[in-house]
Design a protein around this motif. Structure first.
Motif, short mmCIF file in Angstrom:
data_model
loop_
_atom_site.label_atom_id
_atom_site.label_comp_id
_atom_site.label_asym_id
_atom_site.label_seq_id
_atom_site.Cartn_x
_atom_site.Cartn_y
_atom_site.Cartn_z
N MET A 187 25.22 41.97 -6.17
CA MET A 187 25.23 43.44 -6.08
C MET A 187 23.81 43.96 -6.19
SD MET A 187 27.17 46.07 -8.69
CE MET A 187 26.50 47.72 -8.98
N ALA A 188 23.47 44.91 -5.34
CA ALA A 188 22.19 45.62 -5.44
C ALA A 188 22.29 46.64 -6.57
CB ALA A 188 21.85 46.31 -4.13
N PRO A 191 19.26 52.04 -11.52
CA PRO A 191 19.72 52.78 -12.70
C PRO A 191 20.58 54.00 -12.37
CG PRO A 191 17.40 52.22 -12.92
CD PRO A 191 17.79 51.85 -11.53
N SER A 192 20.46 54.54 -11.18
CA SER A 192 21.24 55.72 -10.82
C SER A 192 22.74 55.42 -10.88
CB SER A 192 20.88 56.18 -9.41
OG SER A 192 21.81 57.14 -8.95
N PRO A 193 23.55 56.34 -11.45
CA PRO A 193 25.00 56.14 -11.48
C PRO A 193 25.62 56.07 -10.10
CG PRO A 193 24.42 58.37 -12.20
CD PRO A 193 23.14 57.61 -12.12
N VAL A 194 24.90 56.50 -9.08
CA VAL A 194 25.41 56.42 -7.70
C VAL A 194 25.75 54.98 -7.33
CG1 VAL A 194 24.76 56.70 -5.27
CG2 VAL A 194 24.27 58.52 -6.91
N TYR A 195 25.06 54.02 -7.91
CA TYR A 195 25.26 52.62 -7.54
C TYR A 195 26.51 51.99 -8.15
CZ TYR A 195 20.95 52.12 -4.89
OH TYR A 195 19.99 52.23 -3.92
N GLY A 196 27.13 52.65 -9.12
CA GLY A 196 28.44 52.20 -9.60
C GLY A 196 28.42 51.01 -10.53
N ARG A 197 27.41 50.91 -11.39
CA ARG A 197 27.31 49.74 -12.27
C ARG A 197 28.51 49.63 -13.22
NH1 ARG A 197 22.32 50.40 -15.36
NH2 ARG A 197 23.51 51.68 -16.82
N ARG A 198 28.87 50.70 -13.88
CA ARG A 198 29.97 50.63 -14.85
C ARG A 198 31.28 50.28 -14.17
NH1 ARG A 198 29.27 52.32 -20.03
NH2 ARG A 198 31.48 52.91 -20.20
N LEU A 218 22.89 40.55 -10.21
CA LEU A 218 22.42 41.89 -9.88
C LEU A 218 20.92 41.85 -9.65
CD1 LEU A 218 24.51 42.30 -12.67
CD2 LEU A 218 24.65 44.46 -11.44
N PHE A 219 20.48 42.41 -8.52
CA PHE A 219 19.06 42.44 -8.21
C PHE A 219 18.63 43.89 -7.97
CE2 PHE A 219 21.38 41.94 -4.27
CZ PHE A 219 20.74 42.77 -3.36
N GLY A 220 17.42 44.20 -8.42
CA GLY A 220 16.91 45.56 -8.29
C GLY A 220 16.36 46.03 -9.62
N PRO A 221 15.85 47.25 -9.68
CA PRO A 221 15.24 47.76 -10.91
C PRO A 221 16.27 48.05 -11.99
CG PRO A 221 15.35 49.49 -9.25
CD PRO A 221 15.78 48.23 -8.57
N GLY A 222 15.85 47.91 -13.24
CA GLY A 222 16.68 48.35 -14.36
C GLY A 222 17.64 47.35 -14.93
N THR A 223 17.60 46.09 -14.50
CA THR A 223 18.55 45.11 -15.04
C THR A 223 18.17 44.62 -16.44
OG1 THR A 223 17.41 43.29 -13.91
CG2 THR A 223 19.26 44.33 -12.75
N ASP A 224 17.03 45.06 -16.95
CA ASP A 224 16.65 44.74 -18.32
C ASP A 224 16.56 45.99 -19.19
OD1 ASP A 224 14.46 45.89 -17.12
OD2 ASP A 224 13.00 44.39 -17.78
N GLU A 242 24.34 37.84 -14.29
CA GLU A 242 23.11 37.14 -13.91
C GLU A 242 22.10 38.20 -13.48
OE1 GLU A 242 22.63 33.99 -14.22
OE2 GLU A 242 24.64 33.11 -14.33
N PRO A 243 21.44 38.87 -14.44
CA PRO A 243 20.47 39.93 -14.08
C PRO A 243 19.18 39.30 -13.55
CG PRO A 243 20.60 39.68 -16.46
CD PRO A 243 21.60 38.73 -15.90
N LEU A 244 18.81 39.66 -12.33
CA LEU A 244 17.68 39.02 -11.65
C LEU A 244 16.46 39.92 -11.51
CD1 LEU A 244 19.74 37.29 -8.79
CD2 LEU A 244 18.92 36.26 -10.92
N GLY A 245 16.59 41.20 -11.82
CA GLY A 245 15.46 42.10 -11.64
C GLY A 245 15.13 42.30 -10.17
N ASP A 246 13.93 42.80 -9.92
CA ASP A 246 13.50 43.02 -8.55
C ASP A 246 13.29 41.69 -7.83
OD1 ASP A 246 13.40 45.82 -8.02
OD2 ASP A 246 11.71 45.98 -9.39
N LEU A 247 13.80 41.59 -6.63
CA LEU A 247 13.56 40.44 -5.77
C LEU A 247 12.89 40.91 -4.49
CD1 LEU A 247 16.97 38.49 -5.91
CD2 LEU A 247 14.87 37.94 -7.16
#
Length: 353
Positions: A187-188, A191-198, A218-224, A242-247
């Motif tokens: 999943m991309a 931090p924006s709630p638009v992305y549907g993390r919860r 999960l890849f992209g900003p804010g996984t930490d 599996e939080p991967l951060g920015d790739l």
């Protein structure tokens, strides 16, 4: 013919910046002299990518290209005042011999414009100087027509260049996640709630009831971030993540290839590049019904975690099927050539170098 793309260029790796990068690569592969005026945060040295910071440097650079008759194509979200000021600035500058295009990318654009008559009026004026306005979806097109933009100027084309989808090498932690997870979901993240993390976390907990070895990369900003960690604990899914951060984008595509399904649980979307990339790579894609999705997408009702979990199980069971998406590159190249043929050639200005 010479084409100047105006917009964000990676990094960071967002939908607009990825499309600008891929369209630039496509044009260069076709022998077109193409440059990018990078107005984003990246600033990474790349051939023919010119970073500009500040209104005056931007105006000087752009004026030089317009004066030389370059075809100019702006790429922006269209969901905030800054995006529309950019559209108005490029569309309103002198340079009648320079054809201008704009692509509006965001699924938030319809709500933004419908919130205020003054916004709709400004959008109509800002787009007056463009030969063609590219909407990434029918919903974006309809919102622009409601503003009074002439129907003949607005075209609908997803911002996707299938020829540029090229998976790259992945970090060791991606291979490790692949080895220990069955199934591995991707999943991309933002931090924006638009992305549907919860929502994704709630669905993941349900999937784990039948697939206890499941993992979500999960890849992209804010996984930490603290919010990310809090949500993972509150929803009891930390052990599945599996939080991967920015790739780098090629690595993100490499992750997709190694995944059993890609999730797009967004609350809004224009036309997601990542959805089309997953389908092109034969990765099952599960996405919310907030916009028209490409054929082959496993669509679920937005906001419904149980429906998302059910679709994930179905997609993983069904397996891989490649689904091709139209490549906008040749379409845009045809439009550029059609208008460029009407313009007399002009010498290269020193300010555009």
């Amino acid at each position: 013919m010479r084409v100047l793309l105006v917009g964000d260029y990676p990094p960071p790796f967002g939908g607009v910046s990825i499309h600008v990068q891929q369209l630039h690569g496509f044009l260069r592969s076709r022998g077109v002299e193409a440059r990018v005026l990078d107005i984003g945060k990246g600033g990474r040295p790349v051939p023919d990518v010119l970073p500009v910071r500040g209104l005056v440097p931007f105006g000087l650079r752009l004026t030089g290209f317009l004066g030389a008759g370059w075809t100019v194509h702006v790429h922006t979200s269209g969901n905030n005042p800054k995006a529309w000021l950019l559209a108005a600035a490029v569309g309103g500058l002198p340079g009648a011999r320079a054809p201008r295009f704009i692509t509006l990318h965001s699924g938030l654009l319809p709500d933004y414009l419908r919130a205020s008559p003054s916004r709709r009026m400004f959008a109509r004026v800002a787009l007056a100087g463009y030969a063609r306005v590219i909407a990434v979806s029918e919903a974006v097109r309809d919102a622009l027509l409601e503003c009074g933009v002439p129907e003949e100027k607005v075209l609908v084309h997803p911002a996707f260049c299938s020829s540029q989808v090229r998976p790259g090498e992945v970090p060791v932690r991606v291979e490790a996640a692949r080895a220990r997870r069955r199934p591995l979901l991707a999943m991309a993240h933002h931090p924006s709630p638009v992305y549907g993390r919860r929502l994704a976390f709630r669905a993941l907990r349900l999937v784990a009831e039948t697939h206890p070895e499941v993992g979500l990369a999960l890849f992209g900003p804010g996984t930490d971030s603290e919010d990310f960690i809090r949500d993972a604990r509150e929803l009891a899914v930390a052990k599945y993540l599996e939080p991967l951060g920015d790739l780098e984008h090629p690595a993100a595509l490499g992750l997709l290839v190694r995944s059993d399904a890609f999730l797009r649980p967004t609350t809004h979307d224009g036309d997601s590049i990542s959805v089309r990339e997953a389908l092109t790579l034969a990765v099952p894609c599960v996405a919310s019904d907030v916009c028209d999705r490409p054929a082959g997408t496993w669509v679920f009702q937005s906001g419904d975690a149980a429906a998302l979990a059910a679709r994930i199980r179905q997609a993983v069971t069904a397996g891989r099927v490649a689904v091709s998406s139209p490549d906008v590159g040749p379409v845009l190249l045809g439009l550029y050539e059609s208008l460029a043929r009407r313009q007399p050639a002009r010498p290269e200005p020193a300010s555009a170098m």
